[in-house]
Design an enzyme around this catalytic site. Structure first.
Site, PDB file in Angstrom:
ATOM      1  N   ARG A  75      66.736  56.631  77.532  1.00  0.00           N
ATOM      2  CA  ARG A  75      67.301  57.079  76.260  1.00  0.00           C
ATOM      3  C   ARG A  75      67.589  55.886  75.345  1.00  0.00           C
ATOM      4  O   ARG A  75      67.615  54.741  75.793  1.00  0.00           O
ATOM      5  CB  ARG A  75      68.623  57.820  76.522  1.00  0.00           C
ATOM      6  CG  ARG A  75      68.506  58.973  77.516  1.00  0.00           C
ATOM      7  CD  ARG A  75      69.768  59.075  78.368  1.00  0.00           C
ATOM      8  NE  ARG A  75      69.627  60.087  79.412  1.00  0.00           N
ATOM      9  CZ  ARG A  75      70.003  61.353  79.269  1.00  0.00           C
ATOM     10  NH1 ARG A  75      70.560  61.754  78.151  1.00  0.00           N
ATOM     11  NH2 ARG A  75      69.824  62.212  80.254  1.00  0.00           N
ATOM     12  N   GLY A 125      76.386  56.948  80.676  1.00  0.00           N
ATOM     13  CA  GLY A 125      75.590  57.021  81.898  1.00  0.00           C
ATOM     14  C   GLY A 125      75.400  58.433  82.409  1.00  0.00           C
ATOM     15  O   GLY A 125      75.939  59.399  81.880  1.00  0.00           O
ATOM     16  N   ASP A 143      72.918  58.921  73.072  1.00  0.00           N
ATOM     17  CA  ASP A 143      72.632  59.002  74.503  1.00  0.00           C
ATOM     18  C   ASP A 143      71.836  60.258  74.848  1.00  0.00           C
ATOM     19  O   ASP A 143      71.383  60.413  75.987  1.00  0.00           O
ATOM     20  CB  ASP A 143      73.922  58.962  75.323  1.00  0.00           C
ATOM     21  CG  ASP A 143      74.902  60.064  74.943  1.00  0.00           C
ATOM     22  OD1 ASP A 143      75.347  60.064  73.779  1.00  0.00           O
ATOM     23  OD2 ASP A 143      75.208  60.921  75.789  1.00  0.00           O
ATOM     24  N   ASN A 144      71.633  61.119  73.860  1.00  0.00           N
ATOM     25  CA  ASN A 144      70.812  62.319  74.061  1.00  0.00           C
ATOM     26  C   ASN A 144      69.474  62.212  73.329  1.00  0.00           C
ATOM     27  O   ASN A 144      68.834  63.218  73.052  1.00  0.00           O
ATOM     28  CB  ASN A 144      71.550  63.568  73.575  1.00  0.00           C
ATOM     29  CG  ASN A 144      72.754  63.895  74.441  1.00  0.00           C
ATOM     30  OD1 ASN A 144      72.802  63.521  75.612  1.00  0.00           O
ATOM     31  ND2 ASN A 144      73.733  64.582  73.871  1.00  0.00           N
ATOM     32  N   GLY A 155      76.379  61.111  84.157  1.00  0.00           N
ATOM     33  CA  GLY A 155      77.616  61.583  84.767  1.00  0.00           C
ATOM     34  C   GLY A 155      77.430  62.767  85.684  1.00  0.00           C
ATOM     35  O   GLY A 155      78.238  62.998  86.589  1.00  0.00           O
ATOM     36  N   ARG A 156      76.393  63.545  85.442  1.00  0.00           N
ATOM     37  CA  ARG A 156      76.098  64.667  86.346  1.00  0.00           C
ATOM     38  C   ARG A 156      74.593  64.844  86.540  1.00  0.00           C
ATOM     39  O   ARG A 156      74.103  65.945  86.804  1.00  0.00           O
ATOM     40  CB  ARG A 156      76.738  65.961  85.852  1.00  0.00           C
ATOM     41  CG  ARG A 156      76.327  66.414  84.457  1.00  0.00           C
ATOM     42  CD  ARG A 156      76.892  67.793  84.182  1.00  0.00           C
ATOM     43  NE  ARG A 156      76.647  68.207  82.806  1.00  0.00           N
ATOM     44  CZ  ARG A 156      76.841  69.448  82.360  1.00  0.00           C
ATOM     45  NH1 ARG A 156      77.263  70.384  83.175  1.00  0.00           N
ATOM     46  NH2 ARG A 156      76.608  69.747  81.102  1.00  0.00           N
ATOM     47  N   ARG A 161      65.208  68.733  86.635  1.00  0.00           N
ATOM     48  CA  ARG A 161      64.536  68.425  85.379  1.00  0.00           C
ATOM     49  C   ARG A 161      63.400  67.441  85.650  1.00  0.00           C
ATOM     50  O   ARG A 161      63.497  66.597  86.545  1.00  0.00           O
ATOM     51  CB  ARG A 161      65.517  67.819  84.374  1.00  0.00           C
ATOM     52  CG  ARG A 161      66.793  68.616  84.231  1.00  0.00           C
ATOM     53  CD  ARG A 161      67.573  68.229  83.014  1.00  0.00           C
ATOM     54  NE  ARG A 161      68.207  66.917  83.089  1.00  0.00           N
ATOM     55  CZ  ARG A 161      69.124  66.488  82.220  1.00  0.00           C
ATOM     56  NH1 ARG A 161      69.476  67.273  81.209  1.00  0.00           N
ATOM     57  NH2 ARG A 161      69.674  65.303  82.332  1.00  0.00           N
ATOM     58  N   ASP A 201      68.491  67.075  77.241  1.00  0.00           N
ATOM     59  CA  ASP A 201      69.889  67.495  77.361  1.00  0.00           C
ATOM     60  C   ASP A 201      70.180  68.764  76.559  1.00  0.00           C
ATOM     61  O   ASP A 201      70.658  68.714  75.424  1.00  0.00           O
ATOM     62  CB  ASP A 201      70.835  66.373  76.939  1.00  0.00           C
ATOM     63  CG  ASP A 201      70.899  65.272  77.994  1.00  0.00           C
ATOM     64  OD1 ASP A 201      70.498  65.540  79.129  1.00  0.00           O
ATOM     65  OD2 ASP A 201      71.341  64.157  77.679  1.00  0.00           O
ATOM     66  N   LYS A 249      70.342  67.921  87.887  1.00  0.00           N
ATOM     67  CA  LYS A 249      71.520  68.001  87.024  1.00  0.00           C
ATOM     68  C   LYS A 249      72.530  68.938  87.679  1.00  0.00           C
ATOM     69  O   LYS A 249      72.217  70.094  87.956  1.00  0.00           O
ATOM     70  CB  LYS A 249      71.145  68.534  85.639  1.00  0.00           C
ATOM     71  CG  LYS A 249      72.325  68.545  84.662  1.00  0.00           C
ATOM     72  CD  LYS A 249      71.881  68.927  83.269  1.00  0.00           C
ATOM     73  CE  LYS A 249      73.049  68.907  82.298  1.00  0.00           C
ATOM     74  NZ  LYS A 249      72.625  69.255  80.918  1.00  0.00           N
TER      75      LYS A 249
END
EC number: 2.7.7.-
Length: 521
Positions: free
Chosen positions: A200, A101, A270-271, A103-104, A193, A280, A123
């Site tokens: 994703r 998920g 996830d990227n 996270g930041r 961003r 990312d 971000k």
């Protein structure tokens, strides 16, 4: 002027939300996102804004306003919006990592302008339910790298997320940059961003892993409706067509990476963007010495899973994991396998065509694969700068008027090694290249023009980014701004910027931030 955005939220309006609105770490089920409010920075200040992205969003006239700073630092939540963090999982370095998920990252809103919709995401704006043991913050060092690289990639013609703004939070953030037990406080920063969507592969994977077919179907239908509507109404055939489109877009993206020598460094599922966008920017890098085995990521140093030469195959592996996630909607393995097999076939053709474009070859000739293979061999006989080599190669002519080795000598890091057998192999390749050029119908002028549209003169080498970071850490943003503007025209000669068309300096070979980088980068 006050910031005005045309809010057009879809993701958090049409998809199921986590009913728990407390910002505590937890496992989330039957939901695509969790609501979360950005952390208020103590003393935010604007470092840089992308004018082009500001114009795209229709907010350029408000970038100097307090309102702009408040929104894009996370200090203020826009009226009529409800920020959120996405829920997704992923395979990291080949292993299922479970729930990950945002996270930041915190999605502020989706906005419309000139008929297009853009998602705005901060971000480094604080923790979320997906932060696990982390603080959800980012530092100036990594934020500069992301801010510059996303825009640089866009102007290189690579599918990518974009950057709008870079803000200092005024807070100190503790980071162990090389994961070696030596943490230090650094300046906190926040990047805004921008992308049509930040969905994703991992968004689908987590739902499949939870056997939540209902939400998986909702997410897939949503994605098709808003980003692949030309495929038609949801059905098994449409889901399969959707998977094929993702494969095509992902192949296109990675071929651009190979073309410009970009190494992502952390190609976990996830990227991977469902839209085929580069997403990312962490421990990335550009090839300097042409080396298919190079990775910029310290975490990947031992096995080099994500090295330059394997990136197209890693995309295929990631697509396999996406196929597994979509299987519950399609319930047939064979058509999914056919798409993956087609990717492999198309990869071979796409790679050869990409390399031929870099060499200025446009006709179909039987032995072109051999010419490319031999070039990749000689490029690795001695450390040879990829960007400089291909840019200098444009000066080579199909007649006998110039010497290839002399033409590209500035691309060699150790010119003293270009002798004996190494020199012989290079001369043999240039002879074959000259013979091949004579088969082309385009003249040298046309060929050079074509080569200069695919072979950049300027890329964001890690040492360049590090120079900007070092200066910015002292409050000097002139190098940051210089690189930002330089990289908007990467294919132009820009004679006043010739100092950036140079091999990596020796001092940067093993310097932290200039060679290997950690996921903290």
């Amino acid at each position: 002027m006050k910031l005005k955005l045309n809010i057009a939220d879809k993701f958090n309006k049409e998809l199921p939300a986590d009913p728990n609105e407390r910002n505590t770490r937890r496992q989330v089920r039957n939901a695509c996102f969790s609501y979360v409010t950005p952390r208020k920075p103590s003393d935010p200040s604007l470092v840089h804004v992308s004018p082009e992205m500001g114009e795209t969003l229709g907010i350029m006239n408000s970038i100097e306003s307090k309102d702009f700073l408040n929104v894009f630092s996370g200090a203020k939540v826009m009226k009529g919006t409800k920020p959120y963090a996405m829920c997704y999982g992923g395979h990291q370095f080949g292993n299922w990592a479970g729930q990950l998920g945002d996270g930041r990252a915190i999605n502020l809103a989706e906005v419309e302008n000139n008929g297009k919709t853009w998602a705005l995401q901060l971000k480094g704006a604080g923790e979320t339910p997906y932060s696990r043991t982390a603080d959800g913050l980012a530092v100036l060092r990594s934020s500069i790298r992301e801010y510059l690289c996303a825009e640089a990639m866009f102007y290189l013609g690579v599918p990518t997320t974009r950057s709008l703004s870079l803000v200092l939070s005024g807070d100190e953030v503790l980071r162990d940059v090389m994961y070696d037990g030596n943490p230090a406080y650094e300046k906190g920063a926040i990047v805004c961003r921008v992308a049509p969507s930040f969905i994703r592969f991992g968004n689908f994977e987590i739902l499949a892993a939870q056997e939540d077919v209902k939400t998986l179907r909702e997410l897939t239908d949503f994605t098709i409706k808003h980003y692949f509507s030309y495929l038609g109404k949801p059905s098994k055939d449409t889901y399969l067509a959707f998977f094929k489109e993702v494969a095509v877009k992902s192949l296109e993206m990675v071929m651009h990476w190979q073309r410009v020598g970009f190494v992502h460094g952390v190609m976990n599922t996830d990227n991977m963007s469902i839209l085929g966008l580069t997403i990312d920017y962490g421990p990335y890098g550009w090839l300097e010495g042409y080396d298919h085995g190079w990775t910029p990521n310290t975490t990947d140093k031992a096995h080099k899973r994500y090295r330059y030469g394997t990136q197209p195959q890693v995309v295929l592996w990631n697509l396999l994991k996406l196929a597994n996630a979509l299987y519950p909607l399609i319930e047939e393995a064979e058509p999914l396998q056919a798409v993956l097999a087609e990717y492999q076939d198309e990869l071979k053709v796409a790679y050869l065509n990409m390399m031929k474009s870099k060499l200025g070859l446009y006709k179909t000739v039987e032995n072109d694969q051999d010419l490319v293979d031999k070039l990749e061999d000689v490029l690795q006989l001695s450390e040879t700068d990829m960007t400089i080599f291909f840019r200098l190669l444009t000066g080579f002519k199909g007649d006998d008027s110039n010497d290839g080795l002399d033409l590209i000598k500035d691309a060699f890091y150790h010119p003293e090694e270009i002798k004996g057998e190494v020199s012989r192999q290079w001369k043999e390749w240039f002879l074959a290249y000259r013979v091949r050029l004579k088969l082309e119908e385009k003249n040298d002028v046309e060929r050079v023009e074509g080569m200069n549209t695919v072979n950049p003169k300027y890329v964001l080498r890690n040492y360049m980014a590090q120079l900007a970071i070092d200066a910015a850490d002292k409050g000097d943003y002139t190098i940051l701004d210089e690189l930002f503007n330089l990289l908007k025209k990467p294919y132009d000669e820009q004679p006043d910027s010739g100092k950036w068309f140079a091999k990596r300096p020796e001092w940067a070979r093993n310097k932290v931030g200039c060679s290997m980088l950690s996921c903290s980068s």
